[in-house]
Design an enzyme around this catalytic site. Structure first.
Site, PDB file in Angstrom:
ATOM      1  CB  ALA A 113       4.002   3.726  -7.260  1.00 11.75           C
ATOM      2  CD  GLU A 153      -4.124   5.028  -6.692  1.00 12.68           C
ATOM      3  OE1 GLU A 153      -4.711   6.098  -6.184  1.00 12.68           O
ATOM      4  OE2 GLU A 153      -2.866   4.658  -6.660  1.00 12.68           O
ATOM      5  N   GLY A 185      -1.224   1.813  -7.020  1.00 14.84           N
ATOM      6  CA  GLY A 185      -1.461   2.470  -8.118  1.00 14.84           C
ATOM      7  C   GLY A 185      -1.861   1.547  -9.431  1.00 14.84           C
ATOM      8  CD  GLU A 203      -2.383   2.934  -2.260  1.00 13.37           C
ATOM      9  OE1 GLU A 203      -2.032   3.003  -3.403  1.00 13.37           O
ATOM     10  OE2 GLU A 203      -3.114   1.990  -1.683  1.00 13.37           O
TER      11      GLU A 203
END
Length: 314
Positions: free
Chosen positions: A68, A120, A117, A140
């Site tokens: 992200a 994900e 992300g 993360e």
């Protein structure tokens, strides 16, 4: 005809709609505009009667989606707008859940980096096809936060809670072969990934990504180390067995943000006992807390500054 103004470009060929996330200079990083365009492109493709399957890919030759937008996070933390970060994650989770519930199969074509992300997003798809150029991981906790687009919950369901914790806690980036070996990616394309995907769609038989999987050969010590019986030892810096991979994992965990690890461990445990929708909500409910920590700001800034963060557990 592709709409070049979009951050996500749609092309349809032989019944397959390819959705290309088109931010190659930013390694196709997710932001609000990308998420909105991804939803619009997905809705458009699913509604077309001539489309029987969807493929999501990243533009360029480096990344599927490399995470992200870090600057978005930093700017909102510094402006005391953590709520905007949570709102972005909630919108992202809504779109990913829509993709997961698609009436037509959605294939993540991972031919480069799929980090944070990006992984994900791939995990929300019906199937992940990786190549030998893939690099997948959830980094993360190394920047003071935890995966907030379903990574703590889907990962544990796809590969099992123990390997899910291994991936979330260590941030280990796996190559395509290893991701396939442990069951994180359902399919490995040795060559001609587009041809592989066409054949997969033609067969129309997709493995259930959430089906229980046996422990992959050679990974037994890692599963033991991240089991309920031993995970606290790992978090405290002790290797519960003498496997080299476990020793490396313990060392990696020692460099991560302690608060992020603590929250991630708790919500993986709690979420594993819930329905997926409730588990995703649990993940979202803890995002405000983690993004409000000093460690989150330090960790996120370290990405921009290309430095190693010094976490203080606050």
């Amino acid at each position: 005809m592709a709409d070049q103004a979009r951050k996500v470009v749609v092309d349809v060929n032989d019944g397959i709609a390819t959705l290309t996330i088109d931010r190659p200079k930013a390694l196709n990083a997710l932001n609000g505009a990308v998420v909105a365009d991804l939803e619009a492109a997905f809705d458009e493709a699913v509604a077309r009667p001539d489309v029987k399957a969807l493929v999501i890919q990243g533009a360029g030759d480096k990344a599927f989606v490399a995470g992200a937008d870090i600057k978005f996070f930093i700017d909102n933390i510094e402006a005391d707008r953590v709520g905007d970060i949570v709102a972005f994650a909630r919108r992202g989770q809504k779109v990913l859940r829509k993709i997961e519930k698609s009436p037509k199969p959605v294939i993540a074509k991972v031919d480069g980096l799929a980090l944070g992300g990006g992984l994900e997003l791939a995990l929300a798809c019906t199937a992940i096809v990786v190549t030998d150029k893939a690099g997948v991981g959830l980094p993360e906790t190394g920047i003071g936060i935890f995966p907030g687009l379903g990574g703590t919950q889907r990962t544990a369901r796809v590969v099992g809670k123990e390997l899910g914790k291994y991936l979330v806690f260590t941030g280990q980036i796996l190559d395509g072969k290893t991701a396939h070996e442990i069951g994180l990616a359902g399919y490995l394309a040795a060559d001609d990934v587009d041809g592989f995907i066409r054949d997969l769609v033609a067969r129309g038989e997709f493995r259930d990504k959430y089906a229980p999987k046996p422990t992959p050969a050679g990974w037994e010590p890692v599963v033991e180390a991240f089991s309920d019986a031993h995970v606290q030892e790992v978090l405290a810096g002790t290797a519960p067995n003498d496997d080299p991979r476990v020793a490396a994992a313990v060392k990696a965990v020692g460099r991560k943000a302690p608060l992020a690890l603590k929250v991630a461990n708790r919500i993986i445990d709690e979420g594993f006992q819930k329905s997926l929708d409730d588990a995703l909500e649990l993940e979202l409910a803890n995002l405000g807390e983690i993004f409000s920590t000093q460690d989150a700001l330090v960790g996120l800034k370290s990405v921009i500054e290309k430095s190693r963060p010094a976490f203080k557990g606050e």
